[in-house]
Design a protein around this motif. Structure first.
Motif, PDB file in Angstrom:
ATOM      1  N   ARG A  97     -80.387-113.166  11.652  1.00 44.80           N
ATOM      2  CA  ARG A  97     -81.414-112.395  10.935  1.00 44.80           C
ATOM      3  C   ARG A  97     -82.514-111.914  11.880  1.00 44.80           C
ATOM      4  NH1 ARG A  97     -80.335-116.084   6.552  1.00 44.80           N
ATOM      5  NH2 ARG A  97     -81.848-117.563   7.410  1.00 44.80           N
ATOM      6  N   ALA A  98     -82.874-112.738  12.853  1.00 41.37           N
ATOM      7  CA  ALA A  98     -83.921-112.329  13.797  1.00 41.37           C
ATOM      8  C   ALA A  98     -83.513-111.077  14.554  1.00 41.37           C
ATOM      9  CB  ALA A  98     -84.222-113.464  14.774  1.00 41.37           C
ATOM     10  N   ARG A  99     -82.244-110.980  14.929  1.00 35.34           N
ATOM     11  CA  ARG A  99     -81.795-109.812  15.676  1.00 35.34           C
ATOM     12  C   ARG A  99     -81.566-108.608  14.766  1.00 35.34           C
ATOM     13  NH1 ARG A  99     -81.068-114.379  18.099  1.00 35.34           N
ATOM     14  NH2 ARG A  99     -80.938-114.512  20.389  1.00 35.34           N
ATOM     15  N   LEU A 100     -81.153-108.846  13.531  1.00 36.37           N
ATOM     16  CA  LEU A 100     -81.007-107.738  12.593  1.00 36.37           C
ATOM     17  C   LEU A 100     -82.358-107.100  12.286  1.00 36.37           C
ATOM     18  CD1 LEU A 100     -78.422-109.142   9.993  1.00 36.37           C
ATOM     19  CD2 LEU A 100     -77.992-107.786  12.051  1.00 36.37           C
ATOM     20  N   PRO A 155     -86.223-103.881  16.280  1.00 38.55           N
ATOM     21  CA  PRO A 155     -86.264-102.408  16.200  1.00 38.55           C
ATOM     22  C   PRO A 155     -85.010-101.732  16.735  1.00 38.55           C
ATOM     23  CG  PRO A 155     -88.346-103.280  17.042  1.00 38.55           C
ATOM     24  CD  PRO A 155     -87.388-104.431  16.997  1.00 38.55           C
ATOM     25  N   TRP A 156     -84.339-102.358  17.674  1.00 41.62           N
ATOM     26  CA  TRP A 156     -83.167-101.731  18.278  1.00 41.62           C
ATOM     27  C   TRP A 156     -81.919-101.839  17.411  1.00 41.62           C
ATOM     28  CZ3 TRP A 156     -79.143-105.042  18.744  1.00 41.62           C
ATOM     29  CH2 TRP A 156     -79.418-106.412  18.886  1.00 41.62           C
ATOM     30  N   PHE A 157     -81.929-102.682  16.373  1.00 37.38           N
ATOM     31  CA  PHE A 157     -80.710-102.913  15.602  1.00 37.38           C
ATOM     32  C   PHE A 157     -80.233-101.633  14.920  1.00 37.38           C
ATOM     33  CE2 PHE A 157     -78.689-103.930  11.469  1.00 37.38           C
ATOM     34  CZ  PHE A 157     -77.480-104.367  11.999  1.00 37.38           C
ATOM     35  N   ASP A 158     -78.938-101.370  15.066  1.00 35.15           N
ATOM     36  CA  ASP A 158     -78.320-100.180  14.501  1.00 35.15           C
ATOM     37  C   ASP A 158     -76.991-100.600  13.874  1.00 35.15           C
ATOM     38  OD1 ASP A 158     -77.161 -97.725  13.925  1.00 35.15           O
ATOM     39  OD2 ASP A 158     -76.636 -97.309  16.015  1.00 35.15           O
ATOM     40  N   PRO A 159     -76.885-100.681  12.542  1.00 35.71           N
ATOM     41  CA  PRO A 159     -75.639-101.139  11.933  1.00 35.71           C
ATOM     42  C   PRO A 159     -74.441-100.266  12.287  1.00 35.71           C
ATOM     43  CG  PRO A 159     -77.115-100.216  10.264  1.00 35.71           C
ATOM     44  CD  PRO A 159     -77.910-100.358  11.523  1.00 35.71           C
ATOM     45  N   ALA A 160     -74.679 -98.980  12.534  1.00 33.79           N
ATOM     46  CA  ALA A 160     -73.565 -98.094  12.893  1.00 33.79           C
ATOM     47  C   ALA A 160     -72.952 -98.479  14.237  1.00 33.79           C
ATOM     48  CB  ALA A 160     -74.033 -96.649  12.922  1.00 33.79           C
ATOM     49  N   GLY A 161     -73.733 -99.131  15.091  1.00 35.45           N
ATOM     50  CA  GLY A 161     -73.239 -99.557  16.394  1.00 35.45           C
ATOM     51  C   GLY A 161     -72.754-100.991  16.422  1.00 35.45           C
ATOM     52  N   PHE A 162     -72.655-101.617  15.256  1.00 35.76           N
ATOM     53  CA  PHE A 162     -72.134-102.982  15.118  1.00 35.76           C
ATOM     54  C   PHE A 162     -70.762-102.837  14.478  1.00 35.76           C
ATOM     55  CE2 PHE A 162     -73.703-107.497  13.763  1.00 35.76           C
ATOM     56  CZ  PHE A 162     -72.533-108.050  14.249  1.00 35.76           C
ATOM     57  N   LEU A 163     -69.729-102.760  15.305  1.00 34.81           N
ATOM     58  CA  LEU A 163     -68.382-102.418  14.857  1.00 34.81           C
ATOM     59  C   LEU A 163     -67.588-103.672  14.515  1.00 34.81           C
ATOM     60  CD1 LEU A 163     -67.575 -99.749  17.607  1.00 34.81           C
ATOM     61  CD2 LEU A 163     -68.610 -99.382  15.353  1.00 34.81           C
ATOM     62  N   LEU A 164     -66.965-103.654  13.333  1.00 36.92           N
ATOM     63  CA  LEU A 164     -66.132-104.769  12.895  1.00 36.92           C
ATOM     64  C   LEU A 164     -64.682-104.310  12.817  1.00 36.92           C
ATOM     65  CD1 LEU A 164     -68.213-106.301   9.938  1.00 36.92           C
ATOM     66  CD2 LEU A 164     -68.435-106.711  12.395  1.00 36.92           C
ATOM     67  N   GLY A 216     -59.367-106.893   4.333  1.00 40.30           N
ATOM     68  CA  GLY A 216     -60.718-106.871   4.876  1.00 40.30           C
ATOM     69  C   GLY A 216     -61.121-108.093   5.657  1.00 40.30           C
ATOM     70  N   ARG A 217     -60.173-108.958   6.024  1.00 40.93           N
ATOM     71  CA  ARG A 217     -60.536-110.139   6.809  1.00 40.93           C
ATOM     72  C   ARG A 217     -61.039-109.720   8.185  1.00 40.93           C
ATOM     73  NH1 ARG A 217     -56.480-114.954   9.000  1.00 40.93           N
ATOM     74  NH2 ARG A 217     -58.109-116.169  10.069  1.00 40.93           N
ATOM     75  N   LEU A 218     -62.151-110.312   8.606  1.00 40.58           N
ATOM     76  CA  LEU A 218     -62.741-109.980   9.902  1.00 40.58           C
ATOM     77  C   LEU A 218     -61.922-110.591  11.024  1.00 40.58           C
ATOM     78  CD1 LEU A 218     -65.042-108.738  11.545  1.00 40.58           C
ATOM     79  CD2 LEU A 218     -66.356-110.838  11.163  1.00 40.58           C
ATOM     80  N   ARG A 219     -61.503-109.745  11.984  1.00 37.45           N
ATOM     81  CA  ARG A 219     -60.687-110.202  13.114  1.00 37.45           C
ATOM     82  C   ARG A 219     -61.441-110.179  14.436  1.00 37.45           C
ATOM     83  NH1 ARG A 219     -56.979-112.984  11.105  1.00 37.45           N
ATOM     84  NH2 ARG A 219     -55.450-112.517  12.724  1.00 37.45           N
ATOM     85  N   GLY A 220     -62.457-109.310  14.527  1.00 43.12           N
ATOM     86  CA  GLY A 220     -63.218-109.214  15.774  1.00 43.12           C
ATOM     87  C   GLY A 220     -64.356-108.227  15.597  1.00 43.12           C
ATOM     88  N   PHE A 221     -65.171-108.096  16.637  1.00 40.62           N
ATOM     89  CA  PHE A 221     -66.347-107.236  16.529  1.00 40.62           C
ATOM     90  C   PHE A 221     -66.829-106.801  17.904  1.00 40.62           C
ATOM     91  CE2 PHE A 221     -67.596-111.681  16.642  1.00 40.62           C
ATOM     92  CZ  PHE A 221     -68.552-111.714  17.645  1.00 40.62           C
ATOM     93  N   HIS A 222     -67.555-105.697  17.924  1.00 45.30           N
ATOM     94  CA  HIS A 222     -68.271-105.234  19.113  1.00 45.30           C
ATOM     95  C   HIS A 222     -69.645-104.791  18.651  1.00 45.30           C
ATOM     96  CE1 HIS A 222     -68.484-102.388  22.871  1.00 45.30           C
ATOM     97  NE2 HIS A 222     -69.554-103.173  22.744  1.00 45.30           N
ATOM     98  N   TRP A 223     -70.653-105.545  19.046  1.00 45.79           N
ATOM     99  CA  TRP A 223     -72.038-105.246  18.699  1.00 45.79           C
ATOM    100  C   TRP A 223     -72.661-104.556  19.904  1.00 45.79           C
ATOM    101  CZ3 TRP A 223     -75.643-109.548  16.302  1.00 45.79           C
ATOM    102  CH2 TRP A 223     -76.831-108.954  15.853  1.00 45.79           C
ATOM    103  N   THR A 224     -73.051-103.310  19.737  1.00 48.98           N
ATOM    104  CA  THR A 224     -73.673-102.559  20.824  1.00 48.98           C
ATOM    105  C   THR A 224     -75.191-102.590  20.678  1.00 48.98           C
ATOM    106  OG1 THR A 224     -73.685-100.411  19.684  1.00 48.98           O
ATOM    107  CG2 THR A 224     -71.681-101.014  20.890  1.00 48.98           C
TER     108      THR A 224
END
Length: 308
Positions: free
Chosen positions: A197-200, A203-212, A219-227
């Protein structure tokens, strides 16, 4: 950290900083980072500096005119697993013993084994570490690459699709996969809901750049790339491969590479960036090899020293 003559600075220690003192410390950190080419504090320390409820000890050094010449941060959250130590000395006030005095003070205040980061691996920090009896225990590489060079299109495994992170909906699933993916990592694998939550909220947080990467259907989560995108007045913007993780059950299918290239393409095509960086442990040879194959090269190193 720096070594040199005995300091004439006035040292003070406290459990809390005033808002004005926090502003001073953050300004000092930015100035030192711009001068040295490596920021003196990691993200965890910066977040805790801005959190008035964080459990920490603060040591400040001031010249006779009140100028903040140095600061040391002691993270006392979990003394049994190691107390985090970071410090900075103002350029122009170095080589007079301020770093040594701060380091001795903060190590004396540590309630358990200490872990001190030397960002940029400067020779003066290495010399001070030897003098203080610290042991070089871990190296974190910063790698960089140009985004003007070709980026391979992501090749996702069959049945896997990409979507953006949904704050409030994906938190628990992400925390579970992150813990599994980084079970052996000393920091990343221990993230809590509060850490997320602190990182979400940054100011830099961008959900569009947090790829799941999720199974389709299901819809099971297999991996992610948070930019992440670093933006600082007067400095060029640069993207970051903030964290890439793959559930151990999904290893071996090329998902890590696909997620990495998808994030690089996002930073280039959607954010208009021409360069990107990432951090990786020197000991993680598989990840280092992958990133080098993707065009990354070593930029600088950060060393973690242990005492006790």
């Amino acid at each position: 950290m720096s070594s040199g003559e005995s300091t004439t600075d006035r040292l003070a220690q406290s459990d809390r900083l005033t808002p004005a003192e926090v502003t001073e410390v953050l300004a000092l950190a930015r100035f030192a980072g711009d001068t040295d080419g490596a920021d003196p504090f990691d993200e965890h320390t910066l977040l805790r500096l801005r959190d008035p409820q964080a459990s920490a000890r603060h040591l400040t050094a001031r010249a006779t005119d009140g100028t903040l010449t140095g600061y040391a941060h002691l993270d006392t959250t979990d003394p049994t697993s190691g107390v985090g130590v970071e410090l900075v000395v103002r350029p122009g006030f170095r080589r007079r013993g301020t770093g040594r005095a701060l380091a001795r003070g903060v190590l004396a205040a540590a309630p358990g084994p200490a872990r001190a980061w030397a960002h940029g691996d400067h020779p003066s920090a290495a010399a001070l570490a030897v003098d203080l009896g610290l042991t070089r225990a871990r190296v974190l590489w910063q790698l960089r690459r140009s985004l003007t060079d070709p980026v391979s299109p992501p090749r996702l495994p069959d049945g896997v699709t990409l979507r953006s992170f949904r704050p409030g909906e994906d938190d628990d699933a992400w925390l579970a996969v992150n813990a599994r993916a980084f079970a052996e990592h000393p920091e990343q694998g221990r993230w809590t809901a509060d850490d997320l939550r602190a990182r979400l909220a940054e100011p830099w947080f961008d959900p569009a750049g947090f790829l799941l990467a999720v199974d389709s259907p299901g819809g099971r989560l297999r991996g992610f790339h948070w930019t992440k995108v670093h933006e600082r007045p007067g400095a060029a913007r640069i993207g970051e491969v903030y964290v890439v993780g793959v559930d151990p059950d999904a290893h071996g299918g090329g998902l890590g590479r696909a997620l990495t290239t998808a994030g690089l393409a996002y930073l280039r095509d959607q954010r208009g960036l021409d360069r990107v960086m990432l951090y990786v442990d020197e000991s993680n040879t598989a990840a280092v090899s992958l990133y080098e194959r993707l065009g990354f090269a070593r930029w600088c190193g950060h060393v973690n020293y242990h005492l006790g």
